[in-house]
Design a protein around this motif. Sequence first.
Motif, PDB file in Angstrom:
ATOM      1  N   MET A 170       0.233  -1.029  -0.335  1.00  0.00           N
ATOM      2  CA  MET A 170       0.150  -0.042  -0.198  1.00  0.00           C
ATOM      3  C   MET A 170       0.324   1.187  -0.097  1.00  0.00           C
ATOM      4  O   MET A 170       0.300   2.857  -0.204  1.00  0.00           O
ATOM      5  N   GLN A 171       2.235   0.843   0.338  1.00  0.00           N
ATOM      6  CA  GLN A 171       3.127   2.072   0.250  1.00  0.00           C
ATOM      7  C   GLN A 171       4.891   2.218   0.168  1.00  0.00           C
ATOM      8  O   GLN A 171       5.049   0.681   0.763  1.00  0.00           O
ATOM      9  N   ILE A 172       5.139   2.678  -0.389  1.00  0.00           N
ATOM     10  CA  ILE A 172       6.750   2.448  -0.504  1.00  0.00           C
ATOM     11  C   ILE A 172       7.541   2.578   0.989  1.00  0.00           C
ATOM     12  O   ILE A 172       6.943   3.507   2.078  1.00  0.00           O
ATOM     13  N   PRO A 173       7.926   1.809   0.665  1.00  0.00           N
ATOM     14  CA  PRO A 173       8.810   1.339   2.164  1.00  0.00           C
ATOM     15  C   PRO A 173       9.638   3.472   2.710  1.00  0.00           C
ATOM     16  O   PRO A 173      10.200   3.739   1.457  1.00  0.00           O
ATOM     17  N   ASP A 174       9.511   3.520   3.374  1.00  0.00           N
ATOM     18  CA  ASP A 174      10.420   5.021   3.708  1.00  0.00           C
ATOM     19  C   ASP A 174      11.341   5.150   3.374  1.00  0.00           C
ATOM     20  O   ASP A 174      11.856   5.923   1.884  1.00  0.00           O
ATOM     21  N   LEU A 175      12.647   4.130   3.346  1.00  0.00           N
ATOM     22  CA  LEU A 175      14.001   4.598   2.472  1.00  0.00           C
ATOM     23  C   LEU A 175      13.974   4.489   0.808  1.00  0.00           C
ATOM     24  O   LEU A 175      15.222   4.625   1.304  1.00  0.00           O
ATOM     25  N   TYR A 176      12.549   4.062   0.608  1.00  0.00           N
ATOM     26  CA  TYR A 176      12.782   4.270  -0.697  1.00  0.00           C
ATOM     27  C   TYR A 176      12.521   5.444  -1.333  1.00  0.00           C
ATOM     28  O   TYR A 176      11.915   6.118  -2.260  1.00  0.00           O
ATOM     29  N   LEU A 177      11.821   6.608  -0.343  1.00  0.00           N
ATOM     30  CA  LEU A 177      11.004   7.089  -0.347  1.00  0.00           C
ATOM     31  C   LEU A 177      12.012   8.534  -0.366  1.00  0.00           C
ATOM     32  O   LEU A 177      11.899   9.219   1.259  1.00  0.00           O
ATOM     33  N   SER A 178      13.225   8.294  -0.871  1.00  0.00           N
ATOM     34  CA  SER A 178      14.093   9.791   0.407  1.00  0.00           C
ATOM     35  C   SER A 178      14.315  11.045  -0.083  1.00  0.00           C
ATOM     36  O   SER A 178      13.467  11.705   0.009  1.00  0.00           O
ATOM     37  N   VAL A 179      14.893  11.391   2.002  1.00  0.00           N
ATOM     38  CA  VAL A 179      14.666  12.259   1.868  1.00  0.00           C
ATOM     39  C   VAL A 179      15.552  13.422   1.111  1.00  0.00           C
ATOM     40  O   VAL A 179      14.673  14.759   1.326  1.00  0.00           O
ATOM     41  N   ARG A 180      16.305  13.490   0.497  1.00  0.00           N
ATOM     42  CA  ARG A 180      16.676  13.436  -0.569  1.00  0.00           C
ATOM     43  C   ARG A 180      15.452  14.594  -1.656  1.00  0.00           C
ATOM     44  O   ARG A 180      16.194  15.725  -2.102  1.00  0.00           O
ATOM     45  N   TRP A 181      14.789  14.087  -1.713  1.00  0.00           N
ATOM     46  CA  TRP A 181      12.974  14.459  -2.543  1.00  0.00           C
ATOM     47  C   TRP A 181      12.559  14.718  -1.511  1.00  0.00           C
ATOM     48  O   TRP A 181      10.947  15.353  -2.932  1.00  0.00           O
ATOM     49  N   HIS A 182      12.280  14.890  -0.290  1.00  0.00           N
ATOM     50  CA  HIS A 182      11.105  15.024   0.347  1.00  0.00           C
ATOM     51  C   HIS A 182      10.246  16.498   0.389  1.00  0.00           C
ATOM     52  O   HIS A 182      11.456  17.954   0.173  1.00  0.00           O
ATOM     53  N   ARG A 183       9.341  17.008   0.281  1.00  0.00           N
ATOM     54  CA  ARG A 183       9.107  18.496   0.195  1.00  0.00           C
ATOM     55  C   ARG A 183       9.468  19.103   0.811  1.00  0.00           C
ATOM     56  O   ARG A 183      10.026  20.355   0.811  1.00  0.00           O
ATOM     57  N   ILE A 184       9.667  18.879   2.777  1.00  0.00           N
ATOM     58  CA  ILE A 184      10.340  19.009   2.799  1.00  0.00           C
ATOM     59  C   ILE A 184      11.275  19.346   2.989  1.00  0.00           C
ATOM     60  O   ILE A 184      11.978  18.405   4.074  1.00  0.00           O
ATOM     61  N   GLN A 185      12.310  20.368   3.334  1.00  0.00           N
ATOM     62  CA  GLN A 185      13.886  20.392   3.015  1.00  0.00           C
ATOM     63  C   GLN A 185      14.249  21.530   3.743  1.00  0.00           C
ATOM     64  O   GLN A 185      14.560  22.529   3.597  1.00  0.00           O
ATOM     65  N   THR A 186      14.761  21.252   5.587  1.00  0.00           N
ATOM     66  CA  THR A 186      15.637  23.005   6.026  1.00  0.00           C
ATOM     67  C   THR A 186      17.108  21.867   7.046  1.00  0.00           C
ATOM     68  O   THR A 186      16.274  20.495   7.211  1.00  0.00           O
ATOM     69  N   PRO A 187      17.187  22.830   7.109  1.00  0.00           N
ATOM     70  CA  PRO A 187      18.534  22.531   8.069  1.00  0.00           C
ATOM     71  C   PRO A 187      17.865  22.565   9.528  1.00  0.00           C
ATOM     72  O   PRO A 187      17.064  22.319   9.720  1.00  0.00           O
ATOM     73  N   PRO A 188      18.547  21.241  10.088  1.00  0.00           N
ATOM     74  CA  PRO A 188      18.342  21.104  11.130  1.00  0.00           C
ATOM     75  C   PRO A 188      17.606  22.275  12.677  1.00  0.00           C
ATOM     76  O   PRO A 188      18.135  23.137  12.224  1.00  0.00           O
ATOM     77  N   PRO A 189      16.667  22.234  12.733  1.00  0.00           N
ATOM     78  CA  PRO A 189      16.499  23.402  13.760  1.00  0.00           C
ATOM     79  C   PRO A 189      16.627  23.827  14.683  1.00  0.00           C
ATOM     80  O   PRO A 189      17.254  22.470  15.334  1.00  0.00           O
ATOM     81  N   LYS A 190      16.766  25.065  15.047  1.00  0.00           N
ATOM     82  CA  LYS A 190      17.197  25.955  15.794  1.00  0.00           C
ATOM     83  C   LYS A 190      16.657  25.795  17.233  1.00  0.00           C
ATOM     84  O   LYS A 190      15.726  25.495  16.758  1.00  0.00           O
ATOM     85  N   PRO A 191      17.231  25.925  18.494  1.00  0.00           N
ATOM     86  CA  PRO A 191      16.201  25.458  19.436  1.00  0.00           C
ATOM     87  C   PRO A 191      15.969  27.159  19.663  1.00  0.00           C
ATOM     88  O   PRO A 191      15.980  28.078  19.269  1.00  0.00           O
ATOM     89  N   LEU A 192      14.397  26.610  20.627  1.00  0.00           N
ATOM     90  CA  LEU A 192      14.017  28.029  20.859  1.00  0.00           C
ATOM     91  C   LEU A 192      14.846  28.831  21.591  1.00  0.00           C
ATOM     92  O   LEU A 192      15.439  28.145  22.323  1.00  0.00           O
ATOM     93  N   ASN A 193      14.208  30.120  21.670  1.00  0.00           N
ATOM     94  CA  ASN A 193      14.667  30.847  22.740  1.00  0.00           C
ATOM     95  C   ASN A 193      14.752  30.256  24.067  1.00  0.00           C
ATOM     96  O   ASN A 193      13.576  29.677  24.720  1.00  0.00           O
ATOM     97  N   GLY A 194      15.630  29.938  24.832  1.00  0.00           N
ATOM     98  CA  GLY A 194      15.140  29.200  26.180  1.00  0.00           C
ATOM     99  C   GLY A 194      15.050  27.919  26.315  1.00  0.00           C
ATOM    100  O   GLY A 194      14.979  27.335  27.808  1.00  0.00           O
TER     101      GLY A 194
END
Length: 549
Positions: free
Chosen positions: A465-489
């Motif tokens: 029913m779904q493609i295994p996660d490993l073969y939906l490469s993160v490289r082509w994901h819709r959301i591509q952001t660098p590692p999130p910065k921590p919220l203040n404090g």
Amino acid sequence: MRIVKGAPPEWLVTGFSNHHNHALLGQEKVRLLPAYRVISGADKDRILVFAKSGISVQQMMRIMELEKCVEPGKLPFTEKDVRNLIQSIRKVDHEGDVESVDLLGMCKNFKEKDPNFKFEFTKDADNQLQNIAWTYAASVQSYEMFGDAVVFDTTHRLSALDMSLGLWVGLNNYGMPCFFACVLLREENQESFSWALQVFLNFMNRKAPQTILTNQNMCLKEAIAKELPCTKHALCIWLIATRFPSWFNANLGERYNDWKNEFNRLYNMESTLAFDLGWNDMVNCYELHRNSHIANLFASRNLWALPYLRGHFSAGLTASSAVYKSINAYVQRFLSAQTHLDNFIEQVSVVVNYKDQVGEQETMQQNLQSVSLKTASPIEGHAAAVLTPYAFSKLQDELVVAAQYTSFHLKESIFLVRHHSETAGGCSVTLNQREELISCSCQMFESSGILCRHSLHVLSTLNYMQIPDLYLSVRWHRIQTPPPKPLNGAPHHVASDRVGALQSMVTALVSEAAKSNEKMDLATHGVSVLLSRIKEQPVLMHGSGGKCS
């Protein structure tokens, strides 16, 4: 001759052999010796006229070959001789506008405005600028996400500065070119290219690309082997193909187009053995046995032929003419910046920022467009929710064609998959259902990060029913952001958890909205309203009631 130092100031000749201990150069190579290379007075005048008009040295050589009716490379002087001549004239004329261009000063001024701007340079023995390279903070971030496959284009020159222009560019998850860095080199030799590659690695925090694609340049090839030993070096097929007309048109005549079609067929073959056999047939068919270009292409086939590059990730840069056109158009915008040499560094920054803004707009438009599903497979809807429209269209093409294939369960976890019209051949697909691992002999996923038709056919046949996660490469994901910065404090893991949860909700939203036009319209309107409300909210310091300045 053997010479020994005697009592000062004497030198003694203790041995002399009056015969050559090596083969003499042939007549064709003798002319390449410095003593035999001569630029006549008339040719010098012609070269200076070309230089003033902004024509590149390569174009000068080609024009003069045509004017003198000689074959390429048969002039009594080389490109290096021409560049030395132009450089010597410019060094004498210090009053020219070109000499007033201060690239180093531009970089220093830009650094004062933007501390995250990076640049490095070298000077020659005369304290003149020899090489200079630079990049921008946003480009370093872009490389962190999409620097797995890089094109290093060194085929252009800034004629007014008589320097080779090198651009590092890549492809983002939406299939759009992205800028990484830029370099200007006085000489195109191994030493200069090695310096450029070292600087590029320094810019990018010593992170080497998986694959680097370049033009045919032996000095650059040697520099890459030295500086990037773990990176796969490949040649851009589109840069090679642009030279085909001058290489083969005259020899093949009316058969040129047929030959080009046969070349493209061979290029896209899956097996290296089939490629080699087909190449020999092509050489025999078109009587190209004595063609030096054909011989050189075959000798370097492991660098450009797709059968030899399968399994090496290239983000699709080796197989798409559309990608070539997109990157070439992108590079042309950088070349236009040389019309403002007095502000060249700033102009390159303008081009980068403009393309980034256009890219953001195109990304938004792609995300807001309704996804058109072409099959009834649940796999398709799942992929549409996760992948960018660009990557999804590639996978969708494979999924549609997968229906034309048949599979045969050979043994245990191995399947033979081939087109329904074929009675032999095919690809071998191995599926470990327990660990959800799948691989295909065509190695399309390893090369592009997109699952192939053969693997998709097997998954569909086994009612996945779904493609295994490993073969939906993160490289082509819709959301591509660098590692999130921590919220203040707030601890970093808190910010990561909250951002991750939001990303999961967005993915679920897109997945559900893609099921119908009505749902997509409702989701688009709702997100637009929510986004407007979020932008109106003040940014608060964590743990306080005041605004963040």
